[in-house]
Design an enzyme around this catalytic site. Structure first.
Site, short mmCIF file in Angstrom:
data_model
loop_
_atom_site.label_atom_id
_atom_site.label_comp_id
_atom_site.label_asym_id
_atom_site.label_seq_id
_atom_site.Cartn_x
_atom_site.Cartn_y
_atom_site.Cartn_z
NE ARG A 62 -3.98 -1.83 2.41
CZ ARG A 62 -5.03 -1.77 3.23
NH1 ARG A 62 -5.10 -0.80 4.14
NH2 ARG A 62 -6.00 -2.68 3.16
CG ASP A 64 2.19 6.26 2.86
OD1 ASP A 64 1.30 5.46 3.18
OD2 ASP A 64 3.27 6.39 3.47
CE1 TYR A 125 7.42 2.11 -2.49
CE2 TYR A 125 8.24 0.11 -1.45
CZ TYR A 125 7.20 0.96 -1.76
OH TYR A 125 5.93 0.65 -1.36
NE ARG A 213 7.33 10.16 2.45
CZ ARG A 213 6.14 10.52 2.89
NH1 ARG A 213 5.15 9.63 2.95
NH2 ARG A 213 5.92 11.74 3.30
#
Length: 287
Positions: A62, A64, A125, A213
């Site tokens: 999921r 953001d 990522y 992040r």
């Protein structure tokens, strides 16, 4: 959530990409907020003429609000007769119905035991940032962060190497009730391209909320000289959130790829992914 479709249903894998700029994340939300899951489920319901029936998607990860995806994976269980009727034209019809900032690239019957979330071995990522004095190329502004100080990529890579392996990443995660923060960081490296953009590649078996992040935020502090290369590892070892670690903005982050085992290993992977995770000498919390 099961590893097999219910009797009379077919499990279908979807490979998806999207520009997250105008989405409130992947998952459906109350209040009419626009989400990737909501758009795809609405389109699926429309093109299959399913009326009020909603066929719910299960996703590998999921994302953001504001986060992009190039290689997202989801599955949906469809009635056998509906799949038989629409399978040949479903992809093209979805392309005609979906908004331009989300695409479904493949729609195919999944192998036995496939679960988009629990079958995954890893997620990869990329986070992109530039330290160019003039800022970000306007054509890349929705996908690249601007950092207003020069970055030492070698120092950032030195710091990144100290974070690899299985750890409790509580210091870099937003805690969620009942969820573990133990993860295996399989890869974390940074490279400056010919265009000056620094791309951080981050791969793990799974990620907890805000983990990527937060890690990038810590590495940026190393890269611009605010902290030494050993500081991110010290934060990790402390096991608590450090106010100096900033969660960088979401638009620089893209889910690039999800990796799965061979078909015959899916069942074993699903079981492993659901196991209680612990570190030596410590307690774990079930996923």
């Amino acid at each position: 959530m099961t590893d097999e479709a219910a009797p009379g249903h077919v499990r279908v894998r979807l490979d998806v990409s999207y520009d997250g700029s105008e989405f409130s994340g992947w998952a459906k939300q109350a209040g009419g907020r626009r989400t990737v899951q909501g758009e795809i489920e609405d389109a699926l319901r429309t093109v299959t003429r399913s009326g009020a029936t909603v066929y719910e998607l299960t996703v590998a990860g999921r994302t953001d609000a504001g986060v992009h995806a190039r290689g997202q994976v989801a599955h949906v269980d469809l009635p056998e007769e509906l799949w038989a009727e629409h399978r040949e034209k479903l992809l093209k019809r979805l392309a005609g119905r979906l908004p331009k900032d989300v695409r479904v690239w493949t729609v195919a019957e999944a192998p036995a035991g496939f679960n988009a979330r629990f079958s995954a071995l890893w997620r990869r990522y990329a986070y992109r940032v530039t330290d160019a004095p003039g800022g970000v190329d306007p054509l890349l502004r929705g996908h690249v962060l601007w950092h207003d100080r020069p970055l030492d990529v070698d120092a950032m890579n030195e710091a990144a190497r100290l974070l690899l392996g299985e750890h409790d990443f509580a210091a870099y995660c937003k805690k969620r009730e009942g969820a573990t923060t133990i993860r295996t960081l399989q890869g974390l490296s940074l490279e400056r391209g010919s265009d000056g953009v620094v791309t951080a590649t981050v791969r793990a078996d799974a990620f907890c909320h805000n983990m990527v992040r937060s890690l990038i935020g810590a590495l940026l502090f190393v890269g611009d000289g605010h902290r030494g290369a050993d500081w991110p590892a010290k934060v990790l070892a402390a096991g608590v959130r450090d106010s100096a670690v900033h969660v960088v903005r979401p638009h620089g982050l893209t889910l690039e790829e999800v990796g799965y085992p061979a078909d015959e290993l899916l069942a074993a992977r699903n079981k492993e992914a659901r196991n209680r995770r612990t570190l030596p000498g410590g307690a774990g919390v079930c996923c």
